[in-house]
Design a protein around this motif. Structure first.
Motif, PDB file in Angstrom:
ATOM      1  N   LYS A  96       0.857  -1.188   0.000  1.00 55.62           N
ATOM      2  CA  LYS A  96       0.000   0.000   0.000  1.00 55.62           C
ATOM      3  C   LYS A  96       0.886   1.228   0.000  1.00 55.62           C
TER       4      LYS A  96
ATOM      5  N   ARG B 114      -5.049  -0.989  -0.754  1.00 57.33           N
ATOM      6  CA  ARG B 114      -4.801  -2.428  -0.899  1.00 57.33           C
ATOM      7  C   ARG B 114      -3.438  -2.686  -1.525  1.00 57.33           C
ATOM      8  N   GLU B 115      -2.776  -3.732  -1.062  1.00 57.55           N
ATOM      9  CA  GLU B 115      -1.541  -4.148  -1.719  1.00 57.55           C
ATOM     10  C   GLU B 115      -1.906  -4.994  -2.938  1.00 57.55           C
TER      11      GLU B 115
END
Ligand SMILES: O=C(O)CCC(=O)C(=O)O
Ligand SMILES: [Fe+2]
Length: 340
Positions: free
Chosen positions: A202, A280-281
């Protein structure tokens, strides 16, 4: 961490201010609202029998330079297993991952973005880069032993991708009315398959920081497994950015510079980049299908004629040329293009 390189994952987890070298001052980091691409979905199983599917392939590679491949013979469960080992690896403690750290000036192994030129901006990503084929070039010391299924899953995935790559290269040839083995023969039996696992943590400033800088791939073709739910990849067409859609069961296959050269520009090697995301990653797995560096890569004679002159010079070991140009901040294709 002493003299060990700082991974982006570590940086991101500490919530510190973003170092200067990640910041793109021109501001166009994000463009999260770029329009979605209408990129064609090609059924791999139909490529041998349907001219309609071949036409779709040719038109996709001539305009976007990429397509979504479905019906490639790998189940959605298996693709999720591949995504699973990727996520599990990057989520191991650093002590575990550092066993596979790359050398400072070598690409292979685990680590942060490589610095190739002085003023280079850094990508907000950590990677694991592995040579897979030819098999005698594998450096197993970089192949994670954790998660436990990593090596066997990657091996199985690579076998599948190698045969999908051949099917696609043959179809590319037929779509241009060429002898079907022309790409495969030009690339040679010792063509390479290299895997790049990408992890994008993120990022608090997606407006200023990129996951991957704009680039075109130096490959023949690239077979990409995207994250199943987090977007980020964007392609450029006519100087505008477009978001690549996610189809969880598909592979996104794009042309690299070397297939653009052999096709005398009939196929386009697209410029693409990855944007960052504050919430979000994201992961992805790019597999690079690269000709044998000993082989000459040049436009097929059949694609050169009076109305379509030869557009590219002969190149050899293009990946080397690629990095030399990249270091000077130049588009590597300049090395091959003939001004007409
Ligand atoms: O993460 C992605 O979706 C694309 C990565 C990419 O362009 C690359 O590894 O060359
Ligand atoms: Fe790429």
């Amino acid at each position: 961490m002493g003299s060990l390189p700082r991974t982006v994952q570590d940086l991101a987890s500490k919530g510190e201010e973003i170092p200067e070298k990640f910041i793109h001052k021109d501001g166009d980091g994000g463009a999260p609202n770029a329009p979605i691409m209408d990129v064609p979905v090609v059924d791999i199983a139909l490529l041998g029998s349907s001219t309609e599917e071949l036409d779709k392939l040719r038109s996709a590679l001539n305009t976007w330079g990429c397509f979504q491949a479905i019906n490639h013979g790998m189940s959605p469960e298996f693709l999720n297993q591949v995504r699973g080992i990727t996520k599990e690896f990057f989520h191991l403690p650093f002590e575990e991952k550092q066993l596979y750290l790359r050398e400072e000036n070598d690409i292979e192994g685990y680590g942060n973005d490589m610095v190739l030129w002085e003023q280079q901006k850094l990508d907000w990503t950590d990677r694991l880069y592995l040579a897979i084929y030819p098999e005698d070039q594998r450096k197993l010391r970089f192949w994670p032993e954790k998660p436990e299924a990593f090596r066997s899953t990657l091996h199985e995935y690579s076998l599948k991708l190698k045969s999908i790559g051949v099917v696609v290269l043959k179809a590319m040839a037929r779509s241009l009315s060429l002898e079907e083995n022309c790409f495969v023969d030009q690339y040679g039996e010792r063509s390479k398959l290299h895997a790049r696992f990408n992890f994008y943590p993120k990022c608090p400033r997606p407006d200023l920081v990129l996951g991957t800088k704009p680039h075109a791939d130096g490959t023949g073709i690239t077979l990409l497994l995207q994250d199943e739910s987090v977007e980020g990849l964007q392609f450029m067409k006519a100087d505008k950015w477009y978001r690549a859609p996610i189809i969880p069961e598909a592979l996104l296959i794009n042309v690299g510079d070397q297939a653009e050269i052999s096709s005398n520009g009939m196929f386009k090697s697209p410029v693409h980049r990855v944007v960052t995301n504050a919430e979000r990653e994201r992961i992805s797995l790019a597999v690079f299908y690269v000709p044998d560096p000993e082989n000459d890569i040049e436009p097929f004679e059949e694609l050169i004629n009076e109305s379509r002159p030869r557009l590219y010079r002969k190149v050899k070991n293009y990946v080397d040329i690629y990095f030399q140009y990249y270091q000077k901040g130049r588009r590597p294709m300049e090395a091959a293009k003939i001004e007409v």
